[in-house]
Design a protein around this motif. Structure first.
Motif, PDB file in Angstrom:
ATOM      1  N   VAL A 205       0.835  -1.202   0.000  1.00 38.29           N
ATOM      2  CA  VAL A 205       0.000   0.000   0.000  1.00 38.29           C
ATOM      3  C   VAL A 205       0.871   1.255   0.000  1.00 38.29           C
ATOM      4  CG1 VAL A 205      -1.645   1.326   1.373  1.00 38.29           C
ATOM      5  CG2 VAL A 205      -1.971  -1.131   1.064  1.00 38.29           C
ATOM      6  N   ALA A 206       1.909   1.266   0.849  1.00 35.87           N
ATOM      7  CA  ALA A 206       2.788   2.434   0.899  1.00 35.87           C
ATOM      8  C   ALA A 206       3.497   2.648  -0.434  1.00 35.87           C
ATOM      9  CB  ALA A 206       3.820   2.257   2.019  1.00 35.87           C
ATOM     10  N   THR A 207       3.879   1.547  -1.107  1.00 37.03           N
ATOM     11  CA  THR A 207       4.545   1.677  -2.411  1.00 37.03           C
ATOM     12  C   THR A 207       3.598   2.257  -3.442  1.00 37.03           C
ATOM     13  OG1 THR A 207       5.964  -0.215  -1.890  1.00 37.03           O
ATOM     14  CG2 THR A 207       5.776   0.425  -4.204  1.00 37.03           C
ATOM     15  N   GLN A 208       2.350   1.791  -3.446  1.00 33.26           N
ATOM     16  CA  GLN A 208       1.378   2.328  -4.406  1.00 33.26           C
ATOM     17  C   GLN A 208       1.142   3.819  -4.179  1.00 33.26           C
ATOM     18  OE1 GLN A 208      -2.244   0.059  -4.914  1.00 33.26           O
ATOM     19  NE2 GLN A 208      -1.236  -1.846  -4.378  1.00 33.26           N
ATOM     20  N   VAL A 209       1.019   4.204  -2.907  1.00 32.88           N
ATOM     21  CA  VAL A 209       0.786   5.624  -2.616  1.00 32.88           C
ATOM     22  C   VAL A 209       1.991   6.462  -3.018  1.00 32.88           C
ATOM     23  CG1 VAL A 209       0.362   7.279  -0.761  1.00 32.88           C
ATOM     24  CG2 VAL A 209      -0.841   5.093  -0.782  1.00 32.88           C
ATOM     25  N   SER A 210       3.207   5.913  -2.822  1.00 33.85           N
ATOM     26  CA  SER A 210       4.408   6.675  -3.171  1.00 33.85           C
ATOM     27  C   SER A 210       4.521   6.909  -4.666  1.00 33.85           C
ATOM     28  CB  SER A 210       5.655   5.934  -2.669  1.00 33.85           C
ATOM     29  OG  SER A 210       5.838   4.711  -3.366  1.00 33.85           O
ATOM     30  N   ARG A 211       3.857   6.085  -5.470  1.00 39.76           N
ATOM     31  CA  ARG A 211       3.937   6.243  -6.924  1.00 39.76           C
ATOM     32  C   ARG A 211       2.812   7.098  -7.499  1.00 39.76           C
ATOM     33  NH1 ARG A 211       5.275  -0.069  -8.606  1.00 39.76           N
ATOM     34  NH2 ARG A 211       7.299  -0.199  -7.574  1.00 39.76           N
ATOM     35  N   LEU A 212       1.890   7.527  -6.661  1.00 34.15           N
ATOM     36  CA  LEU A 212       0.792   8.352  -7.157  1.00 34.15           C
ATOM     37  C   LEU A 212       1.265   9.783  -7.407  1.00 34.15           C
ATOM     38  CD1 LEU A 212      -2.152   7.234  -4.845  1.00 34.15           C
ATOM     39  CD2 LEU A 212      -1.916   6.773  -7.278  1.00 34.15           C
ATOM     40  N   PRO A 213       0.814  10.409  -8.492  1.00 34.99           N
ATOM     41  CA  PRO A 213       1.149  11.827  -8.739  1.00 34.99           C
ATOM     42  C   PRO A 213       0.278  12.731  -7.873  1.00 34.99           C
ATOM     43  CG  PRO A 213      -0.212  10.974 -10.527  1.00 34.99           C
ATOM     44  CD  PRO A 213       0.024   9.812  -9.601  1.00 34.99           C
ATOM     45  N   LEU A 221      -7.213   8.549  -4.337  1.00 34.10           N
ATOM     46  CA  LEU A 221      -6.451   7.851  -3.312  1.00 34.10           C
ATOM     47  C   LEU A 221      -7.366   6.817  -2.656  1.00 34.10           C
ATOM     48  CD1 LEU A 221      -3.635   7.847  -2.075  1.00 34.10           C
ATOM     49  CD2 LEU A 221      -4.447   9.433  -0.346  1.00 34.10           C
ATOM     50  N   ALA A 222      -7.707   5.771  -3.429  1.00 33.59           N
ATOM     51  CA  ALA A 222      -8.645   4.763  -2.943  1.00 33.59           C
ATOM     52  C   ALA A 222      -7.953   3.559  -2.333  1.00 33.59           C
ATOM     53  CB  ALA A 222      -9.547   4.301  -4.091  1.00 33.59           C
ATOM     54  N   VAL A 223      -6.637   3.462  -2.423  1.00 36.49           N
ATOM     55  CA  VAL A 223      -5.925   2.306  -1.903  1.00 36.49           C
ATOM     56  C   VAL A 223      -5.882   2.374  -0.381  1.00 36.49           C
ATOM     57  CG1 VAL A 223      -3.700   3.468  -2.176  1.00 36.49           C
ATOM     58  CG2 VAL A 223      -3.778   0.985  -2.022  1.00 36.49           C
ATOM     59  N   ARG A 224      -6.131   1.212   0.257  1.00 38.88           N
ATOM     60  CA  ARG A 224      -6.115   1.113   1.709  1.00 38.88           C
ATOM     61  C   ARG A 224      -5.532  -0.239   2.123  1.00 38.88           C
ATOM     62  NH1 ARG A 224      -7.272   5.587   0.922  1.00 38.88           N
ATOM     63  NH2 ARG A 224      -8.768   6.949   1.973  1.00 38.88           N
TER      64      ARG A 224
END
Length: 541
Positions: A205-213, A221-224
């Motif tokens: 989850v943290a990796t996905q958020v770090s790649r969001l623009p 930001l729907a990932v949890r």
């Protein structure tokens, strides 16, 4: 800015995550090290216990054999003490010489001792504790006892059985320990992997958020963290729960930021649209007054100032309106655009605007054609060249180059040998309303133009973005300025002295990104280069 879907791709399997993989490895290694230490301690204790037990058992047998050998001479005479037991050693020492010595071989025959063996036997003292000695027949445990007739009887038993038993014990411990370590290691790895799976989910989850623009535009930001890994009852679950709370807060902040940005952009668009009409009226009435009324020299100067500022404000309003349209993601009016021809036309316009600069073109023999909006691409070149003109002094060489890259993309470079951009400003050069007047500033003060040139009050701040004949599609048409007054205004300020709005390079970046390209800048004292890279035109089959 529009959201870019598909910008985030989940990472690979959980076990590929380097951080959790290294943590698992350390845990497994620590567990294995503890198990090795425990097995080693158990092995040492077992070996010592077995060695003590076998040695004690062998000593009992040795003392019994020595008693029988000593009693063999009680009937009188000096009988041979050698017993009929394979491997048993007996010797009689009389007057410091070894007699009747030997040991029984496996075939039941007597094997004599060597001189070296005799020397070893002579060194034993009667009544001492059993000792280990290495003889020609192998390792023996020996004991010396005084016979009734005064001789010394030496009895020995081989240590081979004891050593074989201890060796078997060692090999058994090694094999059992290795098998146990392997089984426990595999089971521990599986258990640790299962236990740490929530950490993998948190890391994913943290990796996905770090790649969001997250810097601009609408962000979904729907990932949890899954509910299974976000139970506050456990340590990892508490971290997952806290991460979800943080993501909720960030999502709300991003939503509020997006709403605020949309309100600001809508206000700018509406204000820019509403300001065009009064600005057009001001410019029209100013031109009408200059053509129909007579003014004193001071009145001419004031009227020229009004017209210059209205033209500058019109340009700013049109820039804001263009940025608002680009932010809304309006579709481009695509066509085949020849960048070489566009560069020639734009540089020609700049030569008229700034004949005191040296303008060069570096063009390939073949046209470089891209698929894009001709008007907006013309704006990109005009803004880059205008930027070089405004922030450099007379005599500066500005080179405009167009080429086709090996990957098929089109590359446009605008290079000047001016003072350069301050290093701390290079990273913010494309931000809106950003200016670095102290680092890239036209050093030429406001001067009186030459009599042969037109009054500078009529010189626009930057090259016109529309072709001379008519207005280009997609952009608002501004009324053409009236012919200049017959008398030149000697003290009217030049455009560069008016400063810049800080929107030119922002427009360049927005237009290039709307075309799927990139724009970069490198700057050192004496060389500043802007590079625009546009994707290759797709050929239609």
């Amino acid at each position: 800015m529009p959201h870019h879907p598909g910008a985030v791709r989940p990472p690979g399997p959980d076990w590929r995550n380097p951080s959790t993989w290294h943590l698992r490895t350390r845990l497994v290694l620590v567990a294995m090290a503890l198990l090795v230490a425990i097995c080693g301690a158990v092995g040492i204790v077992s070996y010592a216990s077995m060695d003590f037990f076998l040695t004690r058992q062998l000593d009992d047998q040795l003392l019994q054999a020595a008693a029988r050998a000593r009693d063999s001479g009680r009937s009188g005479g000096r009988a041979d003490p050698l017993e009929a037991r394979i491997g048993t050693l007996n010797a009689r020492i009389d007057d410091d010489s070894v007699r009747s010595s030997g040991f029984l071989a496996e075939d039941g025959t007597r094997e004599p001792l060597t001189d070296e063996d005799d020397e070893a036997l002579l060194g034993l003292s009667p009544g001492s504790e059993p000792l280990n000695r290495t003889l020609s027949a192998g390792a023996y445990r020996l004991v010396a006892a005084k016979a009734p007739d005064g001789d010394v009887i030496i009895t020995g038993l081989p240590l081979a059985d004891r050593q074989n038993t201890l060796a078997s014990l060692v090999w058994t411990m090694v094999i059992v320990s290795a098998g146990g370590l392997l089984v426990i290691g595999l089971a521990g790895t599986a258990l640790i992997r299962r236990t740490m799976k929530p950490l993998d989910q948190l890391s994913e989850v943290a990796t996905q958020v770090s790649r969001l623009p997250l810097d601009a535009g609408e962000v979904a930001l729907a990932v949890r963290v899954p509910e299974s890994a976000a139970h506050p009852g456990t340590e990892v679950g508490s971290v997952g729960h806290a991460l979800n709370l943080m993501l909720d807060n960030v999502s709300n902040a991003l939503q509020a930021r997006q709403e605020s940005e949309m309100k600001v952009r809508q206000f700018v668009a509406d204000a820019s649209h509403e300001l065009r009409t009064p600005l057009t009226a001001i410019r029209g009435y100013t031109e009408l007054m200059r053509m129909t009324e007579r003014f004193t020299p001071d009145g001419q100067k004031s009227l020229a100032r009004v017209q210059s500022q209205s033209e500058r404000m019109t340009t700013l309003v049109e820039d804001l309106l263009l940025l608002a349209r680009l932010d809304e993601g309006q579709p481009l009016k695509l066509s085949d655009v020849d960048l070489t021809q566009l560069a020639v036309e734009t540089v020609s316009d700049e030569k008229v605007m700034a004949p005191d600069r040296v303008w060069h073109l570096e063009l390939p023999e073949e046209p470089v054609v891209v698929r894009g909006d001709a008007t907006q691409l013309h704006q990109v070149l005009a803004n880059l060249l205008s930027n070089a003109r405004k922030h450099t002094g007379p005599g500066t060489t500005v080179v405009t180059g167009v080429q086709r890259a090996p990957d098929g993309s089109a590359v446009v470079r605008v290079t000047d040998n001016g003072p350069g951009i301050a290093p701390e400003f290079v990273g913010r050069v494309f931000a809106r309303f950003t200016r670095a007047d102290a680092s890239r500033k036209n050093p030429v003060a406001v001067t009186t133009p030459a009599p042969s040139r037109q009054p500078v009050a009529h010189v626009p701040q930057r090259p016109p973005r529309l072709p001379a004949a008519g207005s280009a599609p997609g952009l608002p048409a501004a009324p053409a300025p009236a012919a200049p007054a017959p008398a030149p205004v000697a003290s009217a300020p030049v455009a560069s002295a008016e400063g810049t709005s800080g929107l030119g390079l922002s427009i360049v970046q927005s237009i290039v990104e709307a075309h799927g390209g990139t724009v970069t800048v490198t700057s050192v004292p004496g060389r500043t280069e802007f590079t625009v890279r546009l994707p290759a035109a797709k050929t239609e089959s």
